[in-house]
Motif scaffolding. Structure first.
Motif, PDB file in Angstrom:
ATOM      1  N   ALA A 232       4.432   9.917  -7.323  1.00  0.00           N
ATOM      2  CA  ALA A 232       5.420  10.133  -8.381  1.00  0.00           C
ATOM      3  C   ALA A 232       4.748  10.370  -9.718  1.00  0.00           C
ATOM      4  O   ALA A 232       5.217  11.186 -10.528  1.00  0.00           O
ATOM      5  CB  ALA A 232       6.363   8.936  -8.461  1.00  0.00           C
ATOM      6  N   LYS A 233       3.660   9.677  -9.978  1.00  0.00           N
ATOM      7  CA  LYS A 233       2.948   9.877 -11.245  1.00  0.00           C
ATOM      8  C   LYS A 233       2.415  11.295 -11.352  1.00  0.00           C
ATOM      9  O   LYS A 233       2.389  11.881 -12.438  1.00  0.00           O
ATOM     10  CB  LYS A 233       1.812   8.863 -11.348  1.00  0.00           C
ATOM     11  CG  LYS A 233       0.966   8.974 -12.609  1.00  0.00           C
ATOM     12  CD  LYS A 233      -0.036   7.846 -12.656  1.00  0.00           C
ATOM     13  CE  LYS A 233      -0.984   8.022 -13.846  1.00  0.00           C
ATOM     14  NZ  LYS A 233      -1.931   9.129 -13.621  1.00  0.00           N
ATOM     15  N   CYS A 234       1.985  11.866 -10.245  1.00  0.00           N
ATOM     16  CA  CYS A 234       1.469  13.235 -10.261  1.00  0.00           C
ATOM     17  C   CYS A 234       2.592  14.255 -10.361  1.00  0.00           C
ATOM     18  O   CYS A 234       2.518  15.187 -11.161  1.00  0.00           O
ATOM     19  CB  CYS A 234       0.636  13.481  -9.001  1.00  0.00           C
ATOM     20  SG  CYS A 234      -0.072  15.131  -8.896  1.00  0.00           S
ATOM     21  N   VAL A 235       3.641  14.084  -9.570  1.00  0.00           N
ATOM     22  CA  VAL A 235       4.714  15.085  -9.501  1.00  0.00           C
ATOM     23  C   VAL A 235       5.708  14.916 -10.639  1.00  0.00           C
ATOM     24  O   VAL A 235       6.111  15.901 -11.282  1.00  0.00           O
ATOM     25  CB  VAL A 235       5.429  15.005  -8.139  1.00  0.00           C
ATOM     26  CG1 VAL A 235       6.587  15.999  -8.077  1.00  0.00           C
ATOM     27  CG2 VAL A 235       4.446  15.284  -7.009  1.00  0.00           C
ATOM     28  N   ASP A 236       6.130  13.669 -10.920  1.00  0.00           N
ATOM     29  CA  ASP A 236       7.133  13.418 -11.963  1.00  0.00           C
ATOM     30  C   ASP A 236       6.514  13.135 -13.330  1.00  0.00           C
ATOM     31  O   ASP A 236       7.199  13.244 -14.337  1.00  0.00           O
ATOM     32  CB  ASP A 236       8.016  12.223 -11.578  1.00  0.00           C
ATOM     33  CG  ASP A 236       8.764  12.465 -10.277  1.00  0.00           C
ATOM     34  OD1 ASP A 236       8.835  13.626  -9.835  1.00  0.00           O
ATOM     35  OD2 ASP A 236       9.274  11.490  -9.696  1.00  0.00           O
ATOM     36  N   GLY A 237       5.264  12.748 -13.347  1.00  0.00           N
ATOM     37  CA  GLY A 237       4.612  12.394 -14.604  1.00  0.00           C
ATOM     38  C   GLY A 237       4.648  10.913 -14.910  1.00  0.00           C
ATOM     39  O   GLY A 237       3.883  10.438 -15.759  1.00  0.00           O
ATOM     40  N   GLU A 238       5.500  10.149 -14.226  1.00  0.00           N
ATOM     41  CA  GLU A 238       5.644   8.721 -14.490  1.00  0.00           C
ATOM     42  C   GLU A 238       5.957   7.995 -13.188  1.00  0.00           C
ATOM     43  O   GLU A 238       6.518   8.577 -12.255  1.00  0.00           O
ATOM     44  CB  GLU A 238       6.779   8.450 -15.478  1.00  0.00           C
ATOM     45  CG  GLU A 238       6.609   9.078 -16.843  1.00  0.00           C
ATOM     46  CD  GLU A 238       7.836   8.876 -17.708  1.00  0.00           C
ATOM     47  OE1 GLU A 238       7.747   8.120 -18.688  1.00  0.00           O
ATOM     48  OE2 GLU A 238       8.896   9.456 -17.386  1.00  0.00           O
TER      49      GLU A 238
ATOM     50  N   VAL B  61       0.834  -1.201   0.000  1.00  0.00           N
ATOM     51  CA  VAL B  61       0.000   0.000   0.000  1.00  0.00           C
ATOM     52  C   VAL B  61       0.870   1.253   0.000  1.00  0.00           C
ATOM     53  O   VAL B  61       0.609   2.218  -0.733  1.00  0.00           O
ATOM     54  CB  VAL B  61      -0.954  -0.017   1.209  1.00  0.00           C
ATOM     55  CG1 VAL B  61      -1.737   1.288   1.298  1.00  0.00           C
ATOM     56  CG2 VAL B  61      -1.909  -1.190   1.114  1.00  0.00           C
ATOM     57  N   ARG B  62       1.911   1.266   0.810  1.00  0.00           N
ATOM     58  CA  ARG B  62       2.802   2.426   0.853  1.00  0.00           C
ATOM     59  C   ARG B  62       3.506   2.626  -0.480  1.00  0.00           C
ATOM     60  O   ARG B  62       3.657   3.763  -0.953  1.00  0.00           O
ATOM     61  CB  ARG B  62       3.827   2.252   1.968  1.00  0.00           C
ATOM     62  CG  ARG B  62       4.745   3.456   2.148  1.00  0.00           C
ATOM     63  CD  ARG B  62       5.699   3.231   3.293  1.00  0.00           C
ATOM     64  NE  ARG B  62       6.646   2.157   3.002  1.00  0.00           N
ATOM     65  CZ  ARG B  62       7.503   1.660   3.891  1.00  0.00           C
ATOM     66  NH1 ARG B  62       7.509   2.125   5.131  1.00  0.00           N
ATOM     67  NH2 ARG B  62       8.327   0.689   3.549  1.00  0.00           N
ATOM     68  N   LYS B  63       3.911   1.554  -1.132  1.00  0.00           N
ATOM     69  CA  LYS B  63       4.587   1.678  -2.421  1.00  0.00           C
ATOM     70  C   LYS B  63       3.632   2.141  -3.511  1.00  0.00           C
ATOM     71  O   LYS B  63       4.020   2.920  -4.392  1.00  0.00           O
ATOM     72  CB  LYS B  63       5.235   0.347  -2.783  1.00  0.00           C
ATOM     73  CG  LYS B  63       6.387  -0.020  -1.850  1.00  0.00           C
ATOM     74  CD  LYS B  63       6.980  -1.370  -2.160  1.00  0.00           C
ATOM     75  CE  LYS B  63       8.127  -1.694  -1.202  1.00  0.00           C
ATOM     76  NZ  LYS B  63       8.736  -3.024  -1.452  1.00  0.00           N
ATOM     77  N   LEU B  64       2.390   1.684  -3.458  1.00  0.00           N
ATOM     78  CA  LEU B  64       1.407   2.175  -4.409  1.00  0.00           C
ATOM     79  C   LEU B  64       1.136   3.659  -4.204  1.00  0.00           C
ATOM     80  O   LEU B  64       0.968   4.416  -5.167  1.00  0.00           O
ATOM     81  CB  LEU B  64       0.100   1.385  -4.274  1.00  0.00           C
ATOM     82  CG  LEU B  64       0.143  -0.084  -4.703  1.00  0.00           C
ATOM     83  CD1 LEU B  64      -1.202  -0.744  -4.423  1.00  0.00           C
ATOM     84  CD2 LEU B  64       0.501  -0.219  -6.174  1.00  0.00           C
ATOM     85  N   ARG B  65       1.099   4.093  -2.956  1.00  0.00           N
ATOM     86  CA  ARG B  65       0.889   5.521  -2.680  1.00  0.00           C
ATOM     87  C   ARG B  65       2.073   6.346  -3.180  1.00  0.00           C
ATOM     88  O   ARG B  65       1.904   7.430  -3.747  1.00  0.00           O
ATOM     89  CB  ARG B  65       0.680   5.739  -1.184  1.00  0.00           C
ATOM     90  CG  ARG B  65       0.237   7.155  -0.828  1.00  0.00           C
ATOM     91  CD  ARG B  65      -0.001   7.303   0.660  1.00  0.00           C
ATOM     92  NE  ARG B  65      -1.060   6.426   1.120  1.00  0.00           N
ATOM     93  CZ  ARG B  65      -0.870   5.382   1.913  1.00  0.00           C
ATOM     94  NH1 ARG B  65       0.339   5.073   2.332  1.00  0.00           N
ATOM     95  NH2 ARG B  65      -1.887   4.643   2.292  1.00  0.00           N
ATOM     96  N   THR B  66       3.297   5.830  -2.988  1.00  0.00           N
ATOM     97  CA  THR B  66       4.475   6.523  -3.509  1.00  0.00           C
ATOM     98  C   THR B  66       4.438   6.597  -5.036  1.00  0.00           C
ATOM     99  O   THR B  66       4.781   7.624  -5.639  1.00  0.00           O
ATOM    100  CB  THR B  66       5.753   5.802  -3.053  1.00  0.00           C
ATOM    101  OG1 THR B  66       5.787   5.755  -1.619  1.00  0.00           O
ATOM    102  CG2 THR B  66       6.992   6.513  -3.559  1.00  0.00           C
ATOM    103  N   ALA B  67       4.002   5.503  -5.674  1.00  0.00           N
ATOM    104  CA  ALA B  67       3.905   5.491  -7.139  1.00  0.00           C
ATOM    105  C   ALA B  67       2.876   6.502  -7.621  1.00  0.00           C
ATOM    106  O   ALA B  67       3.098   7.191  -8.632  1.00  0.00           O
ATOM    107  CB  ALA B  67       3.562   4.093  -7.627  1.00  0.00           C
ATOM    108  N   ARG B  68       1.757   6.615  -6.921  1.00  0.00           N
ATOM    109  CA  ARG B  68       0.735   7.596  -7.344  1.00  0.00           C
ATOM    110  C   ARG B  68       1.241   9.018  -7.157  1.00  0.00           C
ATOM    111  O   ARG B  68       0.967   9.908  -7.972  1.00  0.00           O
ATOM    112  CB  ARG B  68      -0.553   7.386  -6.529  1.00  0.00           C
ATOM    113  CG  ARG B  68      -1.702   8.306  -6.979  1.00  0.00           C
ATOM    114  CD  ARG B  68      -2.051   8.027  -8.408  1.00  0.00           C
ATOM    115  NE  ARG B  68      -3.009   8.966  -8.961  1.00  0.00           N
ATOM    116  CZ  ARG B  68      -2.696  10.095  -9.579  1.00  0.00           C
ATOM    117  NH1 ARG B  68      -1.421  10.440  -9.709  1.00  0.00           N
ATOM    118  NH2 ARG B  68      -3.633  10.880 -10.077  1.00  0.00           N
TER     119      ARG B  68
END
Length: 518
Positions: free
Chosen positions: A148-154, A139-146
């Protein structure tokens, strides 16, 4: 002269070597005028007109492809600026992106498997996957990925092996920043259509190879010496980004349109603080209409400071008046301007203004619910993509290894894409839970919804819920056993009025409709 004389019965014309008649100056001018007129007619849209007024506004518009528009230099610049605003310098920006990630992932998705005739096997798989997900902090890794997708774009998630995990399954999920998925020495002027920075594609557009740098380009270990890239199998890589244009293969930050507004908001805040500080620093100003004295010296030279004693009463020099600075601008319009900026910023990620501000003052109940419906609908749409591109693949990775190393799961299961399963997400907190509960009760009693669907929508495991309900019923029966009903008591109960019966105006008894309940 390469012109020929062409004679006909009607007229004599000069023609070029190809037989085309030569035009006079007047004829050429008329033809140019007709061409300009036709061109003007084709540009019938206001937005297609280029004038002296809109030239500067449209000067950055281009017709580049999605790959060229999202080139390495562009993505690197946008990432660094987005991280600066959203993670380092702007509290509103960080609150917006963190709220988006928290609302999207919430407490994590739940897995429900349906195997007719093998319900026990399905339950064991669900519990084993949940146990593994807790170990790897999924869950924590999925939250980090989301985030990153917003801030970094990917966001990139890689399948890896972690020997320190407890249990037979050693699969782990690794989140990698998009900077690290890159090809050393890549230049945007390369013309290979099947290659972009960090990714190679086949002729059908499917990724066939990812390049990952051994170190992050911003790490001191990787600066100037990235080493040989690591070739990654695309079957072990999850690449998440917003597909906004056909043919797009790399993403840009979701807050890209809002980056100039973030900077504007911070500048406006600093200007407001500076105006207030400037007004506070000057206790008072001496103002005079008198000119200079004969010797050129006034009692108070310009910009000369004068100490003021506490509790002192004094007289001003002749011709002088005293006044104090007021921080009227931009202080008086600060809140309105800031809120308007935040509303425009949050719109690009479908977030309502009160969530972006963290303040619902000025909202009524109906408007708050309506704004949130747009926001949560956008989350539901994106969750469908994540289930297909991310969660199903993670579950497939785990199940492939679990079937190999765990004899308990050696059962002829279909592939993951054919295995009846469903991902459940915790719904947003209801602002009127009683009304929502009544709505679901009516739908269940009408046969338009099942109890299982309702429980799964609420993020509750149906089987576990029903087991707990049965255990609760058994505990209540053991604690409060029903007394034995004798003949006299049974007769009294038969003669007692029926609470479920109503009597109409004609005296006829009609059974009242039972209130539905879950």
């Amino acid at each position: 002269m390469n012109a020929l004389i062409h004679t006909t019965a009607a007229a004599t014309r000069l023609v070029d070597p190809y037989g085309n008649p030569l035009r006079t100056t007047r004829e050429r001018a008329a033809a140019e005028a007709r061409a300009k007129f036709r061109t003007k007619l084709r540009a019938a849209y206001d937005a297609a007109q280029t004038t002296s007024e809109n030239t500067k506004h449209w000067r950055f518009a281009d017709d580049l492809s999605s790959a060229e528009a999202n080139s390495l230099d562009v993505r690197r610049t946008l990432r660094s600026r987005s991280r600066y605003e959203c993670l380092q310098s702007n509290s509103f920006a960080k609150g917006i992106v963190c709220t988006l990630a928290n609302d999207f992932i919430s407490t994590g998705p739940g897995l429900q498997i349906r195997l007719k005739g093998h319900e026990d096997m399905a339950r064991r798989i669900e519990r084993a996957f949940l146990s593994w997900a807790r170990q790897v902090r999924l869950v924590r890794k999925l939250r980090t990925a989301r985030l990153a997708k917003c801030v970094d774009g990917e966001a990139f998630l890689l399948a890896s092996t972690n020997p320190r995990l407890r249990g037979p399954v050693k699969l782990d999920i690794r989140v990698v920043e998009s900077d690290q998925i890159s090809t050393p020495g890549w230049a945007d002027n390369q013309l290979d259509a099947n290659k972009v920075d960090g990714i190679h594609f086949d002729s059908w557009g499917n990724p066939e190879l990812y390049h990952m740098l051994p170190f992050h380009p911003g790490d001191r270990r990787g600066m100037g010496n990235w080493g040989e890239p690591i070739d990654l199998d695309p079957d072990h890589v999850i690449h998440l980004f917003n597909h906004e244009r056909p043919g797009q293969v790399r993403g840009i930050p979701e807050v890209t349109p809002a980056l100039p507004l973030f900077a504007m908001s911070r500048r406006y805040t600093l200007a407001t603080v500076l105006a207030a500080e400037t007004a506070a620093d000057f206790v008072a100003l001496l103002h005079t209409q008198a000119g200079a004295f004969e010797d050129g010296h006034t009692p108070q030279d310009p910009f000369e400071s004068v100490d003021i004693d506490r509790g002192m009463m004094t007289a001003l020099p002749y011709g002088y008046d005293m006044k104090q600075l007021k921080a009227e601008q931009p202080t008086t319009t600060y809140v309105e301007f800031r809120n308007a900026l935040l509303q425009e910023i949050a719109r690009c990620i479908h977030m309502p203004t009160n969530k972006a501000r963290g303040d619902s003052s000025g909202y009524n109940y109906s408007s708050a619910r309506l704004d949130h419906q747009i926001y949560y609908h956008a989350l539901d749409v994106e969750r469908v993509d994540w289930e297909i591109e991310c969660l199903d693949r993670i579950f497939e990775w785990w199940l492939d290894e679990a079937l190999l190393v765990n004899s308990e799961f050696r059962y002829s299961l279909p592939p993951v894409e054919e295995l009846p399963h469903r991902w459940t997400w915790k719904p947003a907190a209801s602002v009127n839970p009683l009304q929502d509960a009544k709505t679901h009760i009516a739908l269940i009693d009408a046969g338009l919804e099942t109890e299982r669907d309702y429980l799964m929508e609420q993020g509750i495991d149906p089987e576990l819920h029903w087991e707990e309900i049965e255990a609760q019923r058994q505990r209540r029966m053991a604690a409060n056993p029903q007394p034995t009903t004798g003949p006299a008591q049974a007769s009294a109960q038969d003669d007692a009025p029926n609470d479920d019966a109503n009597t109409d105006d004609a005296g006829n008894a009609s059974v009242a409709r039972r209130q539905p309940s879950l």
